[in-house]
Design an enzyme around this catalytic site. Structure first.
Site, PDB file in Angstrom:
ATOM      1  CB  CYS A  77       0.891  -0.712   4.761  1.00  0.00           C
ATOM      2  SG  CYS A  77      -0.175   0.363   3.790  1.00  0.00           S
ATOM      3  CG  ASP A 279       8.124  -1.569   2.290  1.00  0.00           C
ATOM      4  OD1 ASP A 279       6.938  -1.553   2.645  1.00  0.00           O
ATOM      5  OD2 ASP A 279       8.485  -1.716   1.103  1.00  0.00           O
ATOM      6  CG  HIS A 281       3.972  -2.433   1.543  1.00  0.00           C
ATOM      7  ND1 HIS A 281       4.528  -1.247   1.978  1.00  0.00           N
ATOM      8  CD2 HIS A 281       2.650  -2.190   1.369  1.00  0.00           C
ATOM      9  CE1 HIS A 281       3.582  -0.328   2.045  1.00  0.00           C
ATOM     10  NE2 HIS A 281       2.434  -0.872   1.684  1.00  0.00           N
TER      11      HIS A 281
END
EC number: 3.4.22.-
Length: 398
Positions: A77, A279, A281
């Site tokens: 990430c 994000d 993820h």
């Protein structure tokens, strides 16, 4: 390792303390140096956000190093956030901050070339393969989680092999940005400007100052400036909040890398005391260049409302990013820092004119003398000793 990573293959992280829908308010939203009035410019705001390149976990790419993982789910990430910050710098460099993206609309060739720099292939200069393997030189095993400073150091080293974008990447040390060192990195004399008996001055700032305060460099190498910081011990110190938000207002802003322990996000702006972020993820399937030479870019732009989180929930370890295409942009950034950051008694970071005398001499980074291409060079970790290892500034707890 593959069995360990497989449980992350379809991970889509949902956090109950992250707010997705924007409220109905008259407040201003700041996104990477641009302001939007939320009540009347919501569609323009969402369009601006969706234009940012969005990099997420991927699966089914060729194994890193030939035998390593074929997905970065669960560990990549921060690498993806570093890619997003760098991609924004490249967009500003080639297309400008005001460039916008529209779904299924033909884009400039520079856009496609930028996108291809980040594809998940070992021969792409900023791929997950290149970043993970360059991280070995920073003491990180392939598949190990990075912190903000580690990813900044990796980007600095990879940029040395990137002749097309030709960026000068400066990563600050000890919360201090040194103007003299940056000018030395970015001031480039034209080829042939000096004869064999001459050489450029050791300090280009000294050269400039001798010509007067308004003298400019002969040529300026576009600057990616990354400032790793620790803004507290276990949580962010509230005294830094306003200065932190001011950084997103600067026209040079590339946002910030950070998040929570083991969960990295790319922060691109704020609304009130809430940070807006992209994000990484979400795990998507690897995308490669098509036969036409074009990359299908639908999965590289986030078309949903961006997530938000309270700035007080931010881990204190962050890295700010700024891009200065021309010298005047850097001079303007210095002025803004003097006005908005250095006015505080407890400063987020320092900006100094001269290289501190107690520091080792500053030597602009240069590509190691090797006979292979950059991609081939860092495909073999046995050559990584050619880089001087720097003290790791690991700042998010693992």
């Amino acid at each position: 390792m593959e069995s360990v990573m497989s449980k992350y293959e379809n991970q889509i992280t949902i956090f109950t303390d992250y707010l997705e829908e924007f409220p109905d308010t008259d407040e201003l939203v700041w996104i990477l140096g641009k302001q939007h009035l939320l009540r009347t410019e919501k569609s323009k705001l969402l369009s601006d956000i969706s234009a940012r390149l969005w990099f997420t976990y991927r699966r089914k790419f060729s194994p890193i190093g030939g035998t390593g993982p074929s997905s970065d789910a669960g560990w990549g990430c921060m690498l993806r956030c570093g890619q997003m910050m760098l991609a924004q710098a490249l967009i500003c460099r080639h297309l400008g901050r005001d460039w916008n993206w529209e779904k299924q609309k033909e884009q400039p060739k520079e856009y496609q070339r930028i996108l291809q720099c980040f594809l998940d292939r070992k021969d792409c200069c900023y791929s997950i393969h290149q970043m993970a393997q360059m991280g070995v030189g920073e003491g990180k095993s392939i598949g190990e989680w990075f912190g903000p400073n580690t990813v900044a150091q990796v980007l600095k080293k990879l940029a040395l092999f990137d002749e097309w974008n030709s960026l000068a990447v400066y990563v600050s040390m000890d919360n201090t940005v040194v103007i003299e060192d940056i000018k030395k990195m970015c001031c480039v004399f034209p080829v042939g400007a000096y004869t064999a008996d001459e050489s450029p001055p050791d300090s280009l700032t000294a050269c400039n100052q001798s010509k007067g305060p308004s003298a400019a460099c002969p040529a300026w190498k576009p600057l990616l400036l990354i400032v790793p910081l620790r803004l507290g011990i276990n949580q962010i110190n509230p005294v830094y909040i306003e200065a932190f938000k001011e950084c997103f207002k600067m026209p040079q802003s590339l946002g910030a890398l950070g998040g929570k322990p083991n969960n990295a996000y790319y922060f691109i702006g704020f609304l009130g005391d809430e940070l807006i972020f992209l994000d990484p993820h979400t795990t998507q399937t690897f995308v490669d260049t098509e036969e036409s030479g074009i990359v299908d870019d639908q999965t590289f732009h986030c078309l949903q409302s961006p997530q938000r989180m309270s700035i007080l929930n931010l881990d204190p370890s962050v890295a700010l990013g700024f891009f200065c295409k021309e010298e005047k942009d850097f001079d303007n950034w210095c002025s803004l820092v003097q006005k908005e950051i250095l006015k505080e008694n407890l400063r987020m970071f320092e900006l100094v004119q001269k290289h501190p005398s107690h520091w080792p001499p500053f030597v602009p980074p240069a590509k190691p003398e090797v006979t292979t291409t950059g991609a081939e060079f860092i495909d073999s970790t046995e050559h990584l000793e050619d880089f001087d290892l720097e003290e790791d500034f690991e700042i998010l707890s693992v």
